[in-house]
Enzyme design. Structure first.
Site, mmCIF file in Angstrom:
data_model
loop_
_atom_site.group_PDB
_atom_site.id
_atom_site.type_symbol
_atom_site.label_atom_id
_atom_site.label_comp_id
_atom_site.label_asym_id
_atom_site.label_seq_id
_atom_site.Cartn_x
_atom_site.Cartn_y
_atom_site.Cartn_z
ATOM 1 N N HIS A 54 0.823 -1.211 0.000
ATOM 2 C CA HIS A 54 0.000 0.000 0.000
ATOM 3 C C HIS A 54 0.862 1.268 0.000
ATOM 4 O O HIS A 54 0.521 2.269 0.619
ATOM 5 C CB HIS A 54 -0.951 0.016 1.205
ATOM 6 N N ASN A 127 -10.252 -3.072 2.235
ATOM 7 C CA ASN A 127 -9.976 -2.939 0.810
ATOM 8 C C ASN A 127 -11.268 -2.611 0.075
ATOM 9 O O ASN A 127 -12.334 -2.522 0.674
ATOM 10 C CB ASN A 127 -9.389 -4.242 0.251
#
Length: 484
Positions: A54, A127
């Site tokens: 990320h 997510n």
């Protein structure tokens, strides 16, 4: 005296910021030029290590407003009354790419929300998909290694990606989502978000339920054509970051409605899928969506590094009324996320303005690099003590749940990795299926070993015979007889 005078980090005025101090006009630079040394030394340290996963992300500030009374399920104060608003910050991200990678690649998107509640911060770190590739944290480093660069070639390695997935059939559900149209969102505003894991809500009476979080975009779901996504990746790799910033800047504030699915605790023992397996969803026919509130993003960061890059999230950042479940993936993340922040940003990362709770913090943690608050002052620095230092509040203890069995390395009891992936495939239109298969075939063609392709084809076939057959045909192969 002007308030905008240039100073050193220790506040002294800078007399010359254009020329180094040298020994004569052509002499060497002098080490006594402490302003030069400070500028260069600080510049060398301006980049903290990027996130292992990320790394590329965009963020925004906003608020969460409660629209439905769910106090019979949770005592969380920020959900205590309809109309209550809580300030929050969100960070969207891609998973596998580096800090400078393109926004429009096929990848899950991180969806991390920090609520600044009166009982401390609460993070939902999920997510844009309701499931994940694996269900046990012990597999996470290996999985991410396959998404990163090959240590020899320093290139992305499709063989490693599909080799791992083919050996991990639990990934099939998430792979099918990733390779579908939703694998490349049109913008960060046009995608849903999910807590993914199962969590526990507890009310004032100590009664609990299992919950899953669903953030539904009010902008509608929109996705990118693969060719346009590739074009944008080359021409404007920051397309999603730019779109989010510009939308908020012009007052087009994106919003999501938060829903939860609620499962009675006892249902966990009888449900047809393990409710703690993050590779599976709960049917909304069995556990319908219940509205909780609305999240609105209405303010851009003033400084990307201070607010987006230094923002730290963890699924273990909890408040009274919200607890964890036995989800094996979640259990590992409770440690891994905060540990990553201690390494990357520092032991005092929660004291940074973007992470600092809005309520008073009282504890006995002291020292550490970059301790920039009062460090507890001269107050008592241990517990228990006789000097009226902060004490625990027993009413906020985590509620107990029963455990049994022997301590050993065990898998989940349920191993049906195909039904939900097959159901997803059958829900798609003919055109969506064709694009899904085309995306998979394009991604698998570079795989070096035929046995990897055949193993993965077998998984697709078990989910749905048409699914596996079409992928096999696209790769010029046949479905293995052993799986028919």
């Amino acid at each position: 005296m002007s308030n905008n005078r240039l100073t050193t980090s220790w506040g002294a005025p800078v007399g010359d910021n254009q020329n180094s101090i040298t020994a004569g006009h052509r002499g060497p630079t002098l080490i006594q030029d402490v302003h030069l040394l400070e500028k260069l030394a600080h510049f060398n340290r301006e980049r903290v290590p990027e996130r292992v996963v990320h790394a590329k992300g965009a963020g925004a500030h906003g608020y969460f407003e409660v629209t439905n009374d769910l106090t019979k399920y949770t005592k969380a104060n920020f959900l205590s009354e309809v109309g209550k608003r809580t300030p929050m910050f969100i960070r969207f991200s891609t998973v596998a790419g580096e800090l400078g990678s393109a926004d429009t690649v096929r990848d899950p998107r991180g969806f991390a929300v920090k609520f600044y509640t009166e009982d401390g911060n609460y993070d939902i770190v999920g997510n844009n998909t309701p499931v994940f590739f694996i269900r046990d944290a012990i597999k996470f480093p290996d999985f991410i290694h396959t998404q990163k660069r090959d240590p020899k070639t320093h290139l992305k390695n499709p063989t490693a990606v599909w080799d791992f997935w083919s050996h991990s059939p639990e990934s099939l559900h998430q792979v099918s989502i990733l390779m579908s149209d939703r694998g490349i969102p049109a913008t960060l505003r046009h995608m849903h978000g999910f807590g993914s894991h199962t969590f526990k809500w507890v009310n004032e009476e100590g009664e609990g339920v299992w919950v899953k979080y669903h953030f539904k975009t009010e902008q509608g779901v929109k996705n990118l054509d693969v060719n346009l996504a590739a074009k944008l990746a080359g021409e404007n790799p920051d397309y999603h970051t730019e779109d989010l910033f510009n939308a908020i800047e012009k007052g087009d504030f994106p919003a999501w409605t938060l829903y939860v699915q609620i499962m009675p605790l006892e249902d966990a023992d009888t449900y047809r899928f393990d409710p703690f397996d993050v590779t599976k969803v709960w049917s909304q026919k069995d556990y319908p969506l219940i509205e909780v509130g609305r999240m609105v993003l209405n303010r851009n960061p003033e400084n990307y590094f201070a607010e987006v890059e230094q923002a730290t999230f963890s699924p273990g950042t909890l408040v009274p009324g919200v607890e964890v479940s036995p989800d094996k993936m979640l259990q590992g993340r409770l440690f891994a996320y905060s540990d990553a922040h201690r390494y990357r940003v520092g032991a005092n990362h929660n004291a940074l303005p973007i992470n600092r709770p809005r309520n008073e913090v009282n504890n006995y943690q002291r020292d550490g690099q970059m301790r920039f608050d009062g460090n507890g002052g001269g107050s008592v620095y241990y517990e228990p003590n006789s000097f009226s230092g902060p004490k625990e509040t027993p009413e906020n203890k985590t509620t107990p749940f029963a455990v049994s069995g022997v301590a050993e390395s065990v898998a989940y009891d349920h191993n049906d990795h195909y039904t939900q992936a097959g159901d997803l495939y059958r829900l798609m239109s003919t055109e969506e299926r064709e694009r899904l298969v085309a995306n998979i075939v394009g991604a698998m063609k570079p795989v070096e070993l035929e046995e990897i392709k055949l193993r993965q084809i077998g998984h697709f076939y078990k989910a749905d015979p048409e699914y596996g057959t079409k992928v096999a045909e696209g790769l010029g192969l046949s479905v293995p007889e052993t799986v028919k």
